[in-house]
Motif scaffolding. Structure first.
Motif, PDB file in Angstrom:
ATOM      1  N   PRO A 197     -10.887   9.891  -5.948  1.00 52.87           N
ATOM      2  CA  PRO A 197     -10.731   9.071  -7.160  1.00 52.87           C
ATOM      3  C   PRO A 197     -10.876   7.583  -6.862  1.00 52.87           C
ATOM      4  O   PRO A 197     -11.314   6.825  -7.729  1.00 52.87           O
ATOM      5  CB  PRO A 197      -9.310   9.382  -7.637  1.00 52.87           C
ATOM      6  CG  PRO A 197      -8.840  10.535  -6.857  1.00 52.87           C
ATOM      7  CD  PRO A 197      -9.685  10.668  -5.642  1.00 52.87           C
ATOM      8  N   GLN A 198     -10.529   7.168  -5.644  1.00 56.38           N
ATOM      9  CA  GLN A 198     -10.588   5.735  -5.357  1.00 56.38           C
ATOM     10  C   GLN A 198     -11.982   5.271  -4.964  1.00 56.38           C
ATOM     11  O   GLN A 198     -12.246   4.067  -4.998  1.00 56.38           O
ATOM     12  CB  GLN A 198      -9.586   5.374  -4.257  1.00 56.38           C
ATOM     13  CG  GLN A 198      -8.157   5.554  -4.734  1.00 56.38           C
ATOM     14  CD  GLN A 198      -7.173   4.857  -3.831  1.00 56.38           C
ATOM     15  OE1 GLN A 198      -7.144   3.644  -3.754  1.00 56.38           O
ATOM     16  NE2 GLN A 198      -6.357   5.630  -3.141  1.00 56.38           N
ATOM     17  N   GLN A 243      -2.165   4.472   3.155  1.00 60.83           N
ATOM     18  CA  GLN A 243      -2.273   5.440   2.053  1.00 60.83           C
ATOM     19  C   GLN A 243      -2.472   6.855   2.570  1.00 60.83           C
ATOM     20  O   GLN A 243      -1.950   7.809   2.003  1.00 60.83           O
ATOM     21  CB  GLN A 243      -3.443   5.060   1.146  1.00 60.83           C
ATOM     22  CG  GLN A 243      -3.122   3.925   0.240  1.00 60.83           C
ATOM     23  CD  GLN A 243      -4.095   3.859  -0.923  1.00 60.83           C
ATOM     24  OE1 GLN A 243      -4.827   4.803  -1.202  1.00 60.83           O
ATOM     25  NE2 GLN A 243      -4.102   2.730  -1.584  1.00 60.83           N
ATOM     26  N   TRP A 303      -9.419  14.992  -1.892  1.00 60.31           N
ATOM     27  CA  TRP A 303      -9.566  15.348  -3.304  1.00 60.31           C
ATOM     28  C   TRP A 303      -8.741  14.460  -4.213  1.00 60.31           C
ATOM     29  O   TRP A 303      -9.205  14.017  -5.258  1.00 60.31           O
ATOM     30  CB  TRP A 303      -9.182  16.827  -3.465  1.00 60.31           C
ATOM     31  CG  TRP A 303      -9.119  17.346  -4.866  1.00 60.31           C
ATOM     32  CD1 TRP A 303      -8.029  17.899  -5.475  1.00 60.31           C
ATOM     33  CD2 TRP A 303     -10.180  17.408  -5.832  1.00 60.31           C
ATOM     34  NE1 TRP A 303      -8.347  18.279  -6.754  1.00 60.31           N
ATOM     35  CE2 TRP A 303      -9.647  17.993  -6.999  1.00 60.31           C
ATOM     36  CE3 TRP A 303     -11.517  17.014  -5.819  1.00 60.31           C
ATOM     37  CZ2 TRP A 303     -10.413  18.193  -8.145  1.00 60.31           C
ATOM     38  CZ3 TRP A 303     -12.274  17.212  -6.961  1.00 60.31           C
ATOM     39  CH2 TRP A 303     -11.722  17.805  -8.108  1.00 60.31           C
ATOM     40  N   ARG A 304      -7.481  14.189  -3.826  1.00 59.61           N
ATOM     41  CA  ARG A 304      -6.596  13.489  -4.757  1.00 59.61           C
ATOM     42  C   ARG A 304      -6.365  12.023  -4.405  1.00 59.61           C
ATOM     43  O   ARG A 304      -5.900  11.249  -5.231  1.00 59.61           O
ATOM     44  CB  ARG A 304      -5.238  14.207  -4.831  1.00 59.61           C
ATOM     45  CG  ARG A 304      -5.360  15.534  -5.552  1.00 59.61           C
ATOM     46  CD  ARG A 304      -4.345  15.711  -6.663  1.00 59.61           C
ATOM     47  NE  ARG A 304      -4.187  14.590  -7.552  1.00 59.61           N
ATOM     48  CZ  ARG A 304      -3.137  14.446  -8.346  1.00 59.61           C
ATOM     49  NH1 ARG A 304      -2.181  15.354  -8.334  1.00 59.61           N
ATOM     50  NH2 ARG A 304      -3.042  13.421  -9.148  1.00 59.61           N
ATOM     51  N   VAL A 305      -6.654  11.636  -3.173  1.00 57.63           N
ATOM     52  CA  VAL A 305      -6.400  10.244  -2.798  1.00 57.63           C
ATOM     53  C   VAL A 305      -7.704   9.473  -2.608  1.00 57.63           C
ATOM     54  O   VAL A 305      -7.883   8.402  -3.178  1.00 57.63           O
ATOM     55  CB  VAL A 305      -5.545  10.170  -1.511  1.00 57.63           C
ATOM     56  CG1 VAL A 305      -5.348   8.730  -1.084  1.00 57.63           C
ATOM     57  CG2 VAL A 305      -4.202  10.844  -1.741  1.00 57.63           C
ATOM     58  N   HIS A 316      -4.574   4.267  -8.085  1.00 58.17           N
ATOM     59  CA  HIS A 316      -5.345   4.952  -9.131  1.00 58.17           C
ATOM     60  C   HIS A 316      -4.483   5.889  -9.957  1.00 58.17           C
ATOM     61  O   HIS A 316      -4.997   6.565 -10.843  1.00 58.17           O
ATOM     62  CB  HIS A 316      -6.503   5.723  -8.509  1.00 58.17           C
ATOM     63  CG  HIS A 316      -6.073   6.809  -7.563  1.00 58.17           C
ATOM     64  ND1 HIS A 316      -5.466   6.552  -6.353  1.00 58.17           N
ATOM     65  CD2 HIS A 316      -6.151   8.144  -7.655  1.00 58.17           C
ATOM     66  CE1 HIS A 316      -5.210   7.686  -5.754  1.00 58.17           C
ATOM     67  NE2 HIS A 316      -5.600   8.669  -6.509  1.00 58.17           N
ATOM     68  N   PRO A 342      -9.875   2.849 -15.480  1.00 56.49           N
ATOM     69  CA  PRO A 342      -9.393   1.559 -15.990  1.00 56.49           C
ATOM     70  C   PRO A 342      -8.617   0.772 -14.931  1.00 56.49           C
ATOM     71  O   PRO A 342      -8.619  -0.451 -14.953  1.00 56.49           O
ATOM     72  CB  PRO A 342      -8.477   1.958 -17.157  1.00 56.49           C
ATOM     73  CG  PRO A 342      -8.120   3.380 -16.915  1.00 56.49           C
ATOM     74  CD  PRO A 342      -9.285   3.983 -16.184  1.00 56.49           C
ATOM     75  N   TRP A 343      -7.983   1.492 -13.980  1.00 57.83           N
ATOM     76  CA  TRP A 343      -7.172   0.803 -12.966  1.00 57.83           C
ATOM     77  C   TRP A 343      -8.022  -0.013 -12.014  1.00 57.83           C
ATOM     78  O   TRP A 343      -7.525  -0.867 -11.296  1.00 57.83           O
ATOM     79  CB  TRP A 343      -6.346   1.813 -12.187  1.00 57.83           C
ATOM     80  CG  TRP A 343      -7.182   2.930 -11.663  1.00 57.83           C
ATOM     81  CD1 TRP A 343      -7.434   4.115 -12.277  1.00 57.83           C
ATOM     82  CD2 TRP A 343      -7.916   2.953 -10.442  1.00 57.83           C
ATOM     83  NE1 TRP A 343      -8.280   4.871 -11.514  1.00 57.83           N
ATOM     84  CE2 TRP A 343      -8.581   4.185 -10.374  1.00 57.83           C
ATOM     85  CE3 TRP A 343      -8.054   2.055  -9.373  1.00 57.83           C
ATOM     86  CZ2 TRP A 343      -9.394   4.531  -9.307  1.00 57.83           C
ATOM     87  CZ3 TRP A 343      -8.866   2.410  -8.318  1.00 57.83           C
ATOM     88  CH2 TRP A 343      -9.530   3.640  -8.295  1.00 57.83           C
ATOM     89  N   PHE A 387      -0.062   1.436 -14.439  1.00 52.98           N
ATOM     90  CA  PHE A 387      -0.631   1.511 -13.098  1.00 52.98           C
ATOM     91  C   PHE A 387       0.094   0.507 -12.204  1.00 52.98           C
ATOM     92  O   PHE A 387       0.612  -0.495 -12.695  1.00 52.98           O
ATOM     93  CB  PHE A 387      -2.125   1.196 -13.138  1.00 52.98           C
ATOM     94  CG  PHE A 387      -2.945   2.291 -13.758  1.00 52.98           C
ATOM     95  CD1 PHE A 387      -3.168   3.466 -13.059  1.00 52.98           C
ATOM     96  CD2 PHE A 387      -3.461   2.160 -15.031  1.00 52.98           C
ATOM     97  CE1 PHE A 387      -3.913   4.484 -13.620  1.00 52.98           C
ATOM     98  CE2 PHE A 387      -4.206   3.179 -15.597  1.00 52.98           C
ATOM     99  CZ  PHE A 387      -4.426   4.351 -14.896  1.00 52.98           C
ATOM    100  N   PRO A 417      -6.677   1.603   2.908  1.00 53.32           N
ATOM    101  CA  PRO A 417      -5.637   1.301   3.894  1.00 53.32           C
ATOM    102  C   PRO A 417      -5.142   2.586   4.564  1.00 53.32           C
ATOM    103  O   PRO A 417      -4.917   3.590   3.900  1.00 53.32           O
ATOM    104  CB  PRO A 417      -4.519   0.662   3.057  1.00 53.32           C
ATOM    105  CG  PRO A 417      -5.145   0.272   1.783  1.00 53.32           C
ATOM    106  CD  PRO A 417      -6.347   1.128   1.575  1.00 53.32           C
ATOM    107  N   PHE A 465      -0.166   4.747  -4.842  1.00 51.15           N
ATOM    108  CA  PHE A 465      -1.601   4.910  -5.043  1.00 51.15           C
ATOM    109  C   PHE A 465      -2.038   4.120  -6.269  1.00 51.15           C
ATOM    110  O   PHE A 465      -1.533   4.340  -7.362  1.00 51.15           O
ATOM    111  CB  PHE A 465      -1.938   6.387  -5.208  1.00 51.15           C
ATOM    112  CG  PHE A 465      -1.560   7.193  -4.006  1.00 51.15           C
ATOM    113  CD1 PHE A 465      -2.150   6.927  -2.778  1.00 51.15           C
ATOM    114  CD2 PHE A 465      -0.614   8.194  -4.082  1.00 51.15           C
ATOM    115  CE1 PHE A 465      -1.793   7.651  -1.653  1.00 51.15           C
ATOM    116  CE2 PHE A 465      -0.262   8.920  -2.964  1.00 51.15           C
ATOM    117  CZ  PHE A 465      -0.858   8.651  -1.749  1.00 51.15           C
ATOM    118  N   TYR A 524       0.813  -1.223   0.000  1.00 52.66           N
ATOM    119  CA  TYR A 524       0.000   0.000   0.000  1.00 52.66           C
ATOM    120  C   TYR A 524       0.843   1.269   0.000  1.00 52.66           C
ATOM    121  O   TYR A 524       0.428   2.296   0.517  1.00 52.66           O
ATOM    122  CB  TYR A 524      -0.937   0.061   1.220  1.00 52.66           C
ATOM    123  CG  TYR A 524      -1.809  -1.132   1.386  1.00 52.66           C
ATOM    124  CD1 TYR A 524      -2.652  -1.531   0.368  1.00 52.66           C
ATOM    125  CD2 TYR A 524      -1.789  -1.859   2.562  1.00 52.66           C
ATOM    126  CE1 TYR A 524      -3.464  -2.638   0.523  1.00 52.66           C
ATOM    127  CE2 TYR A 524      -2.595  -2.968   2.729  1.00 52.66           C
ATOM    128  CZ  TYR A 524      -3.428  -3.350   1.705  1.00 52.66           C
ATOM    129  OH  TYR A 524      -4.226  -4.440   1.872  1.00 52.66           O
TER     130      TYR A 524
END
Lengths: 278, 272
Positions: free
Chosen positions: B188-189, B167, B183-185, A87, B264-265, A137, B164, A85, A82
């Motif tokens: 999007p997830q 992160q 916003w960025r972590v 994404h 796509p990820w 990715f 997790p 990231f 982990y």
């Protein structure tokens, strides 16, 4: 040049004492490996250095100032898992730190600033051996490549202190040897102090300038709860390994060379026909 | 060979997938033919021809009274309500779910309340909505929002909280503020999961829409079904039900493609 002074550190969770009376001074540019059996509090110790957890008693002083109470960009971290990231592509993973530092609202850069940063990031990716993987990715990268990416992502922030939590524990031996060579080189070239938690003795002595063992001096079941682990061994490597300088350990590995195939064992003569033995 | 190791090929999969549809169609045709043979005036299982004539009337002939093409005006009215409701619910879920999932203080403040709200049966609130918000569009959209938003919110908060911890700490060491982490972590997830969650909520959303339209409306797919029910017009109800199903399936598919295109990820095999 970051020095750490840890004085009489205790960590307790309720009645459970995890660490007790840990006192330690870490010299600038040291590479400290923390070893010990599982559950001996070495990861807890690392989390306290990171600021993710607070000591119950005692102080941690970094460069003369008490350690901030939360994680920050002066201390980088790479975990076993982990760390990157999922994404973001490899390049985006390396760029996100400086992007967030520069743009506090949008968290993104555009135009010239972005281009410059992307070039820096690509250079660093090349340096850790990930050239060509910029647009992949993390899920498309192998475990070893993900850890290289995590190192690059962290180094973009130029941390004063790099914390590694069993970073190479999940890798195959061959891959691990390659990434050890990379880690040694990065430590030589980047002005940082490194603290690494590992359960692999060989790894500890292969990389560190100093190996510190944590263990519980009292092991009886009724004592385990109330007595925590502390430093039981503190071994400075001799002859010393010095950051940025060639020492006996590097004599046979020129700086910047991580091609270990020269050390591979040559195949021996073919075996006699096994069928005859059966 | 064991049954568990038997994997159909591409053609076989297509054939097997089509089989239940064919069986259903055949069963209907046989049932309809038998009943109509007994009683040519039977309304319960109309013939395909009868349904075709009604589709012609509803979709391609202007209404005698209003001059509108009823199927299309009904569809437009219903989709406007459905999409407005889903859009508002999604925005609410994003804001509250993210706050809830990212900030422990907000979680302590909001999570019990949202959990409580999500247990209120939305249909039981319908009379209240009609009385307070009137019989117009607002009360119908509100019903969809009340029905869908709490579940989307809780799902989003759970997904955000399940990221997790490493992160979040990692982002802090990369100089992120609380806002930038969200916003960025985190955002999007959680987006792929939000889209999946929305897909699962399409069914309930249609349920709330049709329930609201059945009770009071001046148009809409549910309104039409419950209107012609009085005349036992199965030749209109069946095509309408099929049409609603096709609409829902198309939306589900569109959301799936959107997810694959944007994230796509997050595809199961991790292939981009």
């Amino acid at each position: 040049m970051t020095a750490l002074t840890i004085q009489n550190l205790w960590k307790e969770y309720g009645p459970q004492v995890v660490l007790e009376s840990v006192s330690l001074t870490i010299a600038p540019r040291a590479f400290v490996a923390l070893v010990g059996p599982s559950g001996c509090g070495k990861t807890t110790f690392l989390r306290m250095l990171l600021g993710q957890e607070q000591p119950t008693r005692g102080t941690i002083v970094m460069d003369g100032a008490p350690l901030p109470r939360e994680p920050g960009p002066d201390r980088g971290v790479v975990y076993q898992r982990y760390s990157v990231f999922p994404h973001l592509t490899a390049l985006q993973n390396v760029m996100i730190g400086p992007e967030m530092r520069a743009a506090r609202l949008a968290g993104r850069l555009w135009g010239k600033a972005r281009k410059g940063l992307a070039d820096d990031a690509a250079t660093l990716l090349h340096e850790v051996g990930l050239a060509g993987a910029e647009d992949k990715f993390p899920a498309q990268l192998s475990g070893g490549m993900q850890q290289r990416l995590a190192l690059a992502q962290t180094l973009m922030m130029r941390p004063k202190l790099l914390l590694l939590d069993e970073p190479f524990g999940a890798l195959d031996p061959g891959i691990r040897a390659e990434i050890h060579a990379l880690m040694r080189r990065l430590w030589h070239e980047h002005p940082m102090t490194v603290v690494m938690v590992t359960h692999d003795m060989r790894e500890a002595f292969a990389l560190a300038t100093r190996v510190i063992a944590f263990d519980r001096p009292r092991q009886r079941p009724e004592e385990r709860e109330r007595y925590g682990a502390t430093i039981t061994n503190d071994i400075a490597l001799w002859p010393p390994r010095v950051a940025g300088r060639q020492t006996i350990y590097d004599a046979d590995i020129p700086a910047g060379d991580e091609d270990l195939s020269r050390f591979a064992i040559q195949p021996g003569p073919p075996r006699p026909d096994q069928g005859a033995l059966r | 060979m064991r049954l568990i190791n038997l994997t159909p090929g591409k053609g076989g999969r297509l054939l097997l997938g089509a089989l239940p549809f064919v069986v259903l169609a055949l069963a209907y045709l046989v049932g309809s033919a038998l009943r109509l043979a007994d009683n040519p005036g039977d309304k319960l299982l109309p013939s395909l021809g009868a349904m075709g004539r009604m589709i012609e009337v509803m979709a391609f002939t202007p209404d005698k009274r209003t001059g509108a093409y009823l199927l299309w005006t009904d569809t437009a009215a219903s989709l406007f309500r459905l999409w407005s409701g889903l859009a508002i619910a999604t925005v609410i879920a994003l804001v509250i779910g993210l706050l809830n999932g990212v900030l422990p203080v907000m979680r302590a403040l909001l999570a019990p309340f949202v959990a409580f709200l999500s247990m209120v049966p939305p249909l039981a609130l319908l009379p209240v909505l009609f009385i307070v918000l009137g019989l117009g569009e607002v009360s119908k959209i509100a019903l969809i929002v009340i029905g869908v938003a709490p579940i989307l919110t809780r799902d989003l908060a759970l997904t955000a909280a399940a990221l997790p911890r490493e992160q979040i700490v990692k982002a802090e060491t990369l100089s992120a503020s609380s806002w930038l982490i969200a916003w960025r972590v985190v955002l999007p997830q959680v987006m792929p999961r939000l889209i999946d969650s929305l897909r699962l909520q399409l069914g309930p959303a249609f349920l709330f829409l049709i329930a609201a339209e059945a009770i009071s409306a001046e148009g809409g797919l549910g309104y039409r079904i419950f209107l012609v029910r009085r005349y036992l017009s199965m030749d209109i109800i069946f095509p309408y039900v099929v049409w609603i199903t096709v609409l829902a399936v198309a939306m589900d598919l569109a959301l799936r493609l959107l997810r694959r295109r944007l994230y796509p990820w997050a595809e199961p095999e991790g292939r981009a």
